[in-house]
Design a protein around this motif. Structure first.
Motif, PDB file in Angstrom:
ATOM      1  N   MET A   1      48.219   3.979  73.544  1.00 33.31           N
ATOM      2  CA  MET A   1      49.200   3.628  72.515  1.00 33.31           C
ATOM      3  C   MET A   1      50.457   2.995  73.112  1.00 33.31           C
ATOM      4  O   MET A   1      51.066   2.115  72.498  1.00 33.31           O
ATOM      5  CB  MET A   1      49.567   4.905  71.743  1.00 33.31           C
ATOM      6  N   TYR A   2      50.847   3.413  74.310  1.00 33.56           N
ATOM      7  CA  TYR A   2      52.073   2.868  74.899  1.00 33.56           C
ATOM      8  C   TYR A   2      51.933   1.361  75.139  1.00 33.56           C
ATOM      9  O   TYR A   2      52.839   0.592  74.853  1.00 33.56           O
ATOM     10  CB  TYR A   2      52.413   3.547  76.238  1.00 33.56           C
ATOM     11  N   GLN A   3      50.771   0.966  75.662  1.00 33.65           N
ATOM     12  CA  GLN A   3      50.583  -0.465  75.923  1.00 33.65           C
ATOM     13  C   GLN A   3      50.396  -1.237  74.616  1.00 33.65           C
ATOM     14  O   GLN A   3      50.905  -2.362  74.479  1.00 33.65           O
ATOM     15  CB  GLN A   3      49.379  -0.702  76.849  1.00 33.65           C
TER      16      GLN A   3
ATOM     17  N   VAL B   1      58.661  15.407  69.342  1.00 34.65           N
ATOM     18  CA  VAL B   1      59.117  15.034  70.696  1.00 34.65           C
ATOM     19  C   VAL B   1      58.080  14.241  71.467  1.00 34.65           C
ATOM     20  O   VAL B   1      58.378  13.714  72.537  1.00 34.65           O
ATOM     21  CB  VAL B   1      59.510  16.282  71.530  1.00 34.65           C
ATOM     22  N   SER B   2      56.858  14.178  70.945  1.00 32.53           N
ATOM     23  CA  SER B   2      55.828  13.411  71.630  1.00 32.53           C
ATOM     24  C   SER B   2      56.063  11.929  71.352  1.00 32.53           C
ATOM     25  O   SER B   2      56.280  11.538  70.199  1.00 32.53           O
ATOM     26  CB  SER B   2      54.456  13.852  71.102  1.00 32.53           C
ATOM     27  N   ARG B   3      56.005  11.122  72.415  1.00 35.48           N
ATOM     28  CA  ARG B   3      56.189   9.677  72.217  1.00 35.48           C
ATOM     29  C   ARG B   3      55.084   9.142  71.324  1.00 35.48           C
ATOM     30  O   ARG B   3      55.332   8.494  70.318  1.00 35.48           O
ATOM     31  CB  ARG B   3      56.118   8.946  73.570  1.00 35.48           C
ATOM     32  N   GLY B   4      53.818   9.419  71.725  1.00 37.93           N
ATOM     33  CA  GLY B   4      52.679   8.938  70.935  1.00 37.93           C
ATOM     34  C   GLY B   4      52.716   9.491  69.528  1.00 37.93           C
ATOM     35  O   GLY B   4      52.405   8.784  68.562  1.00 37.93           O
ATOM     36  N   GLY B   5      53.077  10.769  69.412  1.00 39.59           N
ATOM     37  CA  GLY B   5      53.134  11.406  68.099  1.00 39.59           C
ATOM     38  C   GLY B   5      54.162  10.742  67.199  1.00 39.59           C
ATOM     39  O   GLY B   5      53.905  10.488  66.009  1.00 39.59           O
TER      40      GLY B   5
ATOM     41  N   LEU C   1      52.311  16.648  67.725  1.00 35.89           N
ATOM     42  CA  LEU C   1      53.251  17.503  66.992  1.00 35.89           C
ATOM     43  C   LEU C   1      53.579  18.765  67.783  1.00 35.89           C
ATOM     44  O   LEU C   1      53.944  19.802  67.216  1.00 35.89           O
ATOM     45  CB  LEU C   1      52.673  17.859  65.610  1.00 35.89           C
ATOM     46  N   ARG C   2      53.489  18.681  69.116  1.00 32.12           N
ATOM     47  CA  ARG C   2      53.804  19.864  69.927  1.00 32.12           C
ATOM     48  C   ARG C   2      55.282  20.218  69.751  1.00 32.12           C
ATOM     49  O   ARG C   2      56.108  19.338  69.484  1.00 32.12           O
ATOM     50  CB  ARG C   2      53.480  19.622  71.394  1.00 32.12           C
ATOM     51  N   PRO C   3      55.598  21.504  69.913  1.00 31.10           N
ATOM     52  CA  PRO C   3      56.996  21.906  69.792  1.00 31.10           C
ATOM     53  C   PRO C   3      57.810  21.393  70.976  1.00 31.10           C
ATOM     54  O   PRO C   3      57.340  21.418  72.110  1.00 31.10           O
ATOM     55  CB  PRO C   3      56.921  23.437  69.820  1.00 31.10           C
TER      56      PRO C   3
HETATM   57  C1  IRN Z   1      49.846  17.183  78.152  1.00 27.16           C
HETATM   58  C2  IRN Z   1      49.729  18.151  77.232  1.00 27.16           C
HETATM   59  N1  IRN Z   1      50.444  17.823  76.187  1.00 27.16           N
HETATM   60  C3  IRN Z   1      51.012  16.625  76.430  1.00 27.16           C
HETATM   61  N2  IRN Z   1      50.620  16.236  77.637  1.00 27.16           N
HETATM   62  C4  IRN Z   1      50.973  14.975  78.309  1.00 27.16           C
HETATM   63  O1  IRN Z   1      52.084  14.331  77.746  1.00 27.16           O
HETATM   64  C5  IRN Z   1      49.885  13.950  78.132  1.00 27.16           C
HETATM   65  O2  IRN Z   1      48.785  14.221  78.925  1.00 27.16           O
HETATM   66  C6  IRN Z   1      50.595  12.703  78.544  1.00 27.16           C
HETATM   67  O3  IRN Z   1      50.737  12.675  79.950  1.00 27.16           O
HETATM   68  C7  IRN Z   1      51.920  12.907  77.902  1.00 27.16           C
HETATM   69  C8  IRN Z   1      51.897  12.243  76.557  1.00 27.16           C
HETATM   70  O4  IRN Z   1      53.142  12.315  76.070  1.00 27.16           O
HETATM   71  P1  IRN Z   1      53.466  12.029  74.546  1.00 27.16           P
HETATM   72  O5  IRN Z   1      53.114  10.612  74.231  1.00 27.16           O
HETATM   73  O6  IRN Z   1      52.680  12.998  73.717  1.00 27.16           O
HETATM   74  O7  IRN Z   1      54.923  12.260  74.546  1.00 27.16           O
END
Ligand code: IRN
Ligand code: FE2
Length: 547
Positions: free
Chosen positions: A207-209, A263-267, A307-309
């Motif tokens: 997704m980043y690319q 907080v997840s970039r992809g999320g 959707l991790r905390p």
């Molecule tokens: C590992 C477990 N939960 C998240 N990760 C890592 O976070 C995943 O493997 C990858 O390296 C990074 C993805 O970050 P985003 O896009 O979820 O912030």
């Protein structure tokens, strides 16, 4: 000109063995040699440790980053089964592949056991056919707990050279896999350099690319751009991919009241897309198609926790677990198509809420290997988040998490440099090995016992060489006692010669032997003598410094 022929890229990488160790190979037949880090001890014994560092630590290997590593697995490819070339397809068919034999030797386990764990999806071996340079590793709760190190540039920091160096450096210190999370310039070239020179499996977040390709606007993303990016990365040899397919439109509002939101970039990218179009995530709606691509390369899913905390306050909330349930549903779809699956987990979780994460993951995701980011057990220590997270990582590893994603001291603060990468990897090796001990992994304690014995017998050099980081151990010792005789001295500068407990114990044992006493009597007698000696010295705990 292929990417690696670009002579303007000249990474400086560290080669040569880890001090006090040398590379040793175990021949398992058919020309397959399994590497170990051998530590020769001064008492004539040796210890063979799991080795992730590849040819870089082998003094007989020629390293040329412009041609890449030798293609170890080039001739291992088997015929597809119903179009799938995955370890899962072969395992289900009862076939023990060379990759399974290799990991079995590394883990000192039975190849048939490896096959059976892969067949039920409780373990994965992420090995893209197009990454033959990589030495296979197995990720699953019945095996050694693995550590992933994230590297990659950003728009504001780092170069290809730096990232290749970090990759070699991370695997040198024990990273079992590496994720290239580059988001800045030259993503494709950076990854090519990393792939061709990496001895460990490489993961990415496609997704980043894809987002770079639409100039950073999530609303402009679509399945076609994403799919092309996935294929591009599969072709390059990426071994596993984070796919945030569990961030569903209806889950996004569940994050509204969170302290730290998404907080997840992809999320957050997928949440933005779902909201912009008011449509279900294209990763979710095209998931089966994605499986059909991955199965033709043997790329493993790492189903992302979008959707991790991101804070203690948000741990184990509705949004997080709603997504986890969906990841479970997707796991079963992927497995039916013979695609290997891991599940990503949190994040920030206080200790009393850790176990629930593992229980639910195992129940809902059919025990697919859990792969967590820490979790940080507290939020109060920016600059020390390798430690706050290693506390959570050790516990979640003990509870059954198969791979721990490292966190460096720079977490939440900046892009990690080379030193941060080493600190992060070593910190996580400690967490992983502590979990291996607690789980009773056969053979795990051998390493501790060897080191403890060396420590007790004042074999200082053996103590340094057996450690995760021999250079730092030795330099700390030499800071106060640099002279060569100190390497066999029966004390160190912490307690000095008179108060070394190990020395005292040895004296007690010697005393027992000489006086024909049982150990209990000897301890009493020995202690009496020591207390007398202590009294003679004026009952002072801190003796005056003598040079
Ligand atoms: C590992 C477990 N939960 C998240 N990760 C890592 O976070 C995943 O493997 C990858 O390296 C990074 C993805 O970050 P985003 O896009 O979820 O912030
Ligand atoms: Fe965080």
């Amino acid at each position: 000109m292929t990417a690696l022929e670009d002579r303007t890229v000249q990474p400086t990488i560290t080669t040569g063995p880890i001090s006090g160790s040398h590379k040793e190979y175990r021949d398992i037949g058919d020309g397959i040699k399994v590497p170990f880090r051998r530590v020769e001890l001064t008492n004539g014994e040796h210890v063979d440790l799991y080795d992730t560092s590849g040819p870089y630590t082998d003094t007989s290997a020629t390293i040329d980053v412009h041609s890449g590593l030798p293609k170890l697995r080039e001739s291992w490819a088997l015929e597809p089964i119903n179009g799938a070339v995955t370890q899962l397809a072969y395992a289900k068919a009862g076939i023990i592949t060379n990759e399974m034999r290799f990991v079995a030797a590394r883990e000192k386990m039975d190849p048939e056991f490896v096959r059976s764990e892969v067949a039920i999806g409780r373990a994965v071996i992420p090995v893209n056919r197009k990454h033959p340079e990589s030495e296979p590793a197995i990720i699953g709760k019945r095996f050694l707990v693995k550590v992933n190190a994230n590297i990659g540039n950003s728009a504001v920091s780092s170069s290809i050279e730096d990232e290749v160096d970090k990759m070699v450096w991370a695997s040198r210190w024990g990273a079992d896999t590496i994720m290239d999370l580059s988001t800045g310039k030259r993503i494709h070239e950076t990854r090519e350099w990393i792939m061709r020179n990496s001895p460990v499996p490489i993961g990415t977040v496609p997704m980043y690319q894809a987002l770079e390709k639409v100039n950073g606007d999530p609303a402009k993303l679509n399945w076609s751009v994403y799919k092309d990016t996935v294929i591009e990365q599969c072709e390059q040899g990426v071994d596993y991919m984070t796919v945030h397919a569990g961030v569903l439109l209806r889950y996004v509002p569940l994050t509204a009241k969170r302290v730290t939101g998404i907080v997840s970039r992809g999320g957050s990218i997928m949440a933005a897309w779902c909201l912009a179009h008011h449509k279900e995530s294209f990763l979710y709606t095209h998931f089966e198609e994605l499986c059909d691509i991955l199965r033709t390369y043997d790329v493993t899913f790492s189903l992302g926790d979008g959707l991790r905390p991101g804070s203690i306050a948000d741990a184990n909330d509705e949004a997080q677990f709603a997504e986890l349930r969906t990841l479970g549903e997707l796991t079963h779809i992927a497995r039916a198509k013979d695609v290997q699956v891991m599940i990503e987990g949190p994040g920030h979780v206080p200790m009393h809420k850790i176990i629930e994460n593992v229980k639910l993951e195992e129940e809902w995701c059919g025990e697919a290997p859990f792969y967590t980011l820490g979790p940080l057990a507290t939020d109060i220590a920016p600059a020390y988040d390798h430690i706050t997270s290693a506390i959570g990582a050790a516990q979640i590893g003990w509870a059954g998490t198969a791979m721990l994603c490292y966190v460096t001291p720079k977490e939440h603060l900046g892009l990690p440099n080379r030193d941060d990468v080493k600190v992060g990897v070593i910190t996580y090796k400690i967490a992983a090995h502590s979990a291996d001990l607690a789980k009773g992994h056969p053979g795990a304690q051998e390493w501790d016992d060897a080191l403890s014995k060396a420590r007790f017998e004042f074999r200082w050099v053996d103590q340094f060489n057996l450690s995760l980081d021999p250079d730092t151990a030795r330099s700390y010792h030499d800071e106060t006692l640099p002279a060569e005789p100190a390497k066999t001295a029966h004390f160190c500068s912490m307690c000095g010669p008179k108060f070394c407990s190990m020395k005292i114990t040895q004296d007690v044992r010697k005393y027992a032997e000489e006086h024909n006493l049982s150990s209990v009597d000897a301890i009493e007698a020995g202690m009496n003598e020591m207390s007398q000696e202590f009294a003679e010295q004026g009952n002072k705990v801190y003796l005056p410094v003598v040079d």
